[in-house]
Design an enzyme around this catalytic site. Structure first.
Site, PDB file in Angstrom:
ATOM      1  CG  ASP A   1      -0.315  -0.059   2.616  1.00  0.00           C
ATOM      2  OD1 ASP A   1       0.507   1.048   2.655  1.00  0.00           O
ATOM      3  OD2 ASP A   1      -0.633  -0.669   3.411  1.00  0.00           O
ATOM      4  CE1 TYR A   2       1.225   7.792  -2.256  1.00  0.00           C
ATOM      5  CE2 TYR A   2       0.589   8.424  -0.061  1.00  0.00           C
ATOM      6  CZ  TYR A   2       1.037   8.717  -1.286  1.00  0.00           C
ATOM      7  OH  TYR A   2       1.512   9.951  -1.644  1.00  0.00           O
TER       8      TYR A   2
END
Length: 238
Positions: free
Chosen positions: A103-104
């Protein structure tokens, strides 16, 4: 060759993701839209396009490990125009894609390749490849909470598979701890959700290994090519 396998062999996406692309009506063969997953093509003469761009079978197969920084997405693009991990490998001539996602906000190990068959294999649920993370979490988990984590937790509408967690450092004064976590599932933001479920939300998260593949000395934002032995290891996973 089936159309989904062809797209994967071209290094466009995993076989599963290729099926999504087909069903979305984004694939044309000889000028006609194809949405049948069982459609077969002749790779020697058929013209295949995705979103109007012609694709072809990948030549040289590439396998790299990227040390992903925080603040990068693992998809090609998104609605917020955030930087992509592909920007960090733009000097590679072949088109490569990540095996799985981070994820980011998560940093660390990400394998990228244009080998669609390997991507399909390693992202299939039946292949239980351990993914190892180092997580800085709020507070210090109790032995009971660690046991709950390892046995599996109910998150949203599913129960996670058994996992491994151990505290490698704790700071009583600053009220945080560093945990090594191993899971073999790959659900969206799973480590973060599991830590939140035992009331110890993640403050920082980094993936350090996938099976026996590690970052070695790869610095943040950089990548290295996998050795022949590492590639053979990944292909040998059953």
């Amino acid at each position: 060759m089936r159309i989904n396998k062809y797209i994967a062999s071209c290094g466009i996406a995993s076989r599963r993701k290729s099926e999504e692309i087909i069903l979305q009506g984004r694939v044309n063969v000889n000028g006609n839209t194809v949405q049948e997953l069982s459609f077969n093509i002749d790779e020697s003469k058929d013209v295949v396009e995705i979103d109007g761009e012609r694709i072809g079978l990948a030549g040289k197969q590439v396998y790299i490990v990227l040390n992903k920084p925080e603040g990068y997405i693992t998809t090609v693009k998104d609605q917020f125009d955030r930087p992509s991990v592909l920007d960090l490998v733009s000097d590679i001539e072949e088109r490569v894609y990540p095996i799985g996602r981070l994820d980011y906000e998560t940093s660390g190990l990400l394998i990228l390749t244009n080998d669609g068959d390997l991507t399909y294999k390693l992202t299939h649920p039946k292949h239980e490849v351990d993914k190892t993370y180092m997580a800085i979490v709020k507070g210090i988990p109790t032995s009971e909470e660690l046991s709950q984590f390892e046995e599996g937790l109910y998150i949203e509408d599913y129960k996670t598979a058994p996992a491994k967690i151990k505290i490698v450092k704790k700071d009583e004064e600053k009220k945080y701890s560093i945990c090594q976590i191993k899971i073999h599932e790959g659900r969206n933001r799973q480590v973060r959700k599991m830590c939140r479920a035992i009331n110890h939300p993640v403050l920082r998260l980094r993936r350090v290994a996938m099976g026996e593949i590690t970052l070695k000395d790869t610095e943040i934002g950089n990548y290295r090519h996998l050795s022949k032995e590492e590639v053979e290891y990944l292909k040998s996973i059953k």
